[in-house]
Design a protein around this motif. Structure first.
Motif, PDB file in Angstrom:
ATOM      1  N   LEU A 140       8.279  17.869  98.316  1.00 35.35           N
ATOM      2  CA  LEU A 140       7.658  17.147  99.439  1.00 35.35           C
ATOM      3  C   LEU A 140       6.932  15.902  98.936  1.00 35.35           C
ATOM      4  CD1 LEU A 140       6.244  20.160 101.509  1.00 35.35           C
ATOM      5  CD2 LEU A 140       8.078  18.583 102.235  1.00 35.35           C
ATOM      6  N   GLN A 141       6.252  16.072  97.810  1.00 37.05           N
ATOM      7  CA  GLN A 141       5.519  14.948  97.226  1.00 37.05           C
ATOM      8  C   GLN A 141       6.488  13.833  96.830  1.00 37.05           C
ATOM      9  OE1 GLN A 141       3.211  16.034  93.813  1.00 37.05           O
ATOM     10  NE2 GLN A 141       1.756  14.353  94.092  1.00 37.05           N
ATOM     11  N   ALA A 142       7.611  14.217  96.219  1.00 33.80           N
ATOM     12  CA  ALA A 142       8.612  13.228  95.810  1.00 33.80           C
ATOM     13  C   ALA A 142       9.203  12.503  97.018  1.00 33.80           C
ATOM     14  CB  ALA A 142       9.717  13.906  94.998  1.00 33.80           C
ATOM     15  N   GLN A 143       9.270  13.204  98.161  1.00 31.02           N
ATOM     16  CA  GLN A 143       9.811  12.594  99.380  1.00 31.02           C
ATOM     17  C   GLN A 143       8.752  11.770 100.104  1.00 31.02           C
ATOM     18  OE1 GLN A 143      13.073  12.959 100.143  1.00 31.02           O
ATOM     19  NE2 GLN A 143      13.284  14.272  98.339  1.00 31.02           N
ATOM     20  N   GLY A 144       7.486  11.908  99.666  1.00 22.42           N
ATOM     21  CA  GLY A 144       6.398  11.203 100.328  1.00 22.42           C
ATOM     22  C   GLY A 144       6.091  11.771 101.696  1.00 22.42           C
ATOM     23  N   VAL A 145       6.315  13.080 101.852  1.00 24.51           N
ATOM     24  CA  VAL A 145       6.109  13.724 103.145  1.00 24.51           C
ATOM     25  C   VAL A 145       4.931  14.692 103.059  1.00 24.51           C
ATOM     26  CG1 VAL A 145       7.116  15.409 104.740  1.00 24.51           C
ATOM     27  CG2 VAL A 145       8.522  13.547 103.840  1.00 24.51           C
TER      28      VAL A 145
END
Ligand code: PRP
Ligand code: ZN
Ligand code: MG
Length: 226
Positions: A140-145
């Motif tokens: 989620l962090q990598a997706q910026g979500v």
């Protein structure tokens, strides 16, 4: 942290999908055991290599603590627990030594069948049920979500129906469990299969020779299977 020992200890799943193929692989490597009555510890007969039959979730920790030297476990479990360790600032305590070619599955995001999937941005503010909170949080962090992670230890697929989460992130093998719960897979977070996990550091006692021999034999068995 592992004390000096002159026998190798390998942890495998006591029951479940990886249990039989793990034993078959080790047998094919020439290992045999005398089974104890409780069947949780099997004393190695052909070689000084003992088996410990445990829950798969316990395998990474047993290696980290030096209780076991090797383990046959899903990459999903290994990566999740490595992620949890990293989050609290602990260094890696084990590593993946070989991919074993069985127990293939994927850690996937799955949404209600009636939804249209437009991509990760759609997850903003939603609740996701999973048994893999560290892998999911990193993704989620990598997706910026920004979404909330609802941790469940099992029966994750029922969460949307119960209203405790909007969607899920769980392992998918045949896809039957998703379909039975009116969910559809939309994103793959991890390709998993059974792996041989071992310590980060080399052995400095007689386990070194045993470990090298076991890996050599395993490579022979894995090559024949391809
Ligand atoms: C795993 C996983 C899924 C299911 C997927 O559960 O958590 O629920 O298998 O398999 P499928 O795509 O073939 O239906 P498992 O039955 O191993 O039990 P667990 O959830 O209690 O670990
Ligand atoms: Zn498990
Ligand atoms: Mg399940």
């Amino acid at each position: 942290a592992s004390a000096t020992r002159d026998r190798l200890r390998i942890a495998i799943q006591k029951s479940g999908r990886l249990a039989e193929p793990a034993r078959a692989l080790l047998s094919a490597c020439g290992l045999s055991w005398r089974e104890s009555r409780d069947k949780l510890f099997c004393y190695g007969e052909s070689l000084p290599v003992d088996l410990l039959l445990v829950r798969d979730d316990d395998i990474p920790g047993l290696i980290a603590d030096g209780v076991c030297d090797f383990g046959v476990v899903g990459r999903n479990e290994l990566d999740e627990q490595a992620g949890e360790r990293a989050r609290i600032g602990l260094p890696p305590a084990y590593r993946e030594l070989r991919a074993l070619g069985f127990g293939a599955c994927r850690l996937m995001l799955a949404i209600p069948e009636s939804w249209d999937w437009q991509g990760p941005a759609q997850l903003q503010g939603l609740r996701i049920a999973t048994s893999y909170p560290a892998i999911l949080a990193n993704w989620l962090q990598a997706q910026g979500v920004d979404a909330s992670v609802v941790e469940l230890s099992g029966s994750v697929e029922i969460a949307p129906k119960l209203g405790t989460a909007d969607l899920i992130c769980d392992l998918v093998s045949s896809g039957a469990t998703l379909a039975a719960n009116q969910l559809k897979p939309v994103e793959t977070l991890l390709q998993s299969e059974a792996v041989l996990a071992g310590p980060v550091r080399e052995f400095d006692d007689s386990r070194a020779g045993l470990a090298a021999m076991l890996l050599r034999r395993m490579d022979g068995v894995l090559k024949v299977k391809d």
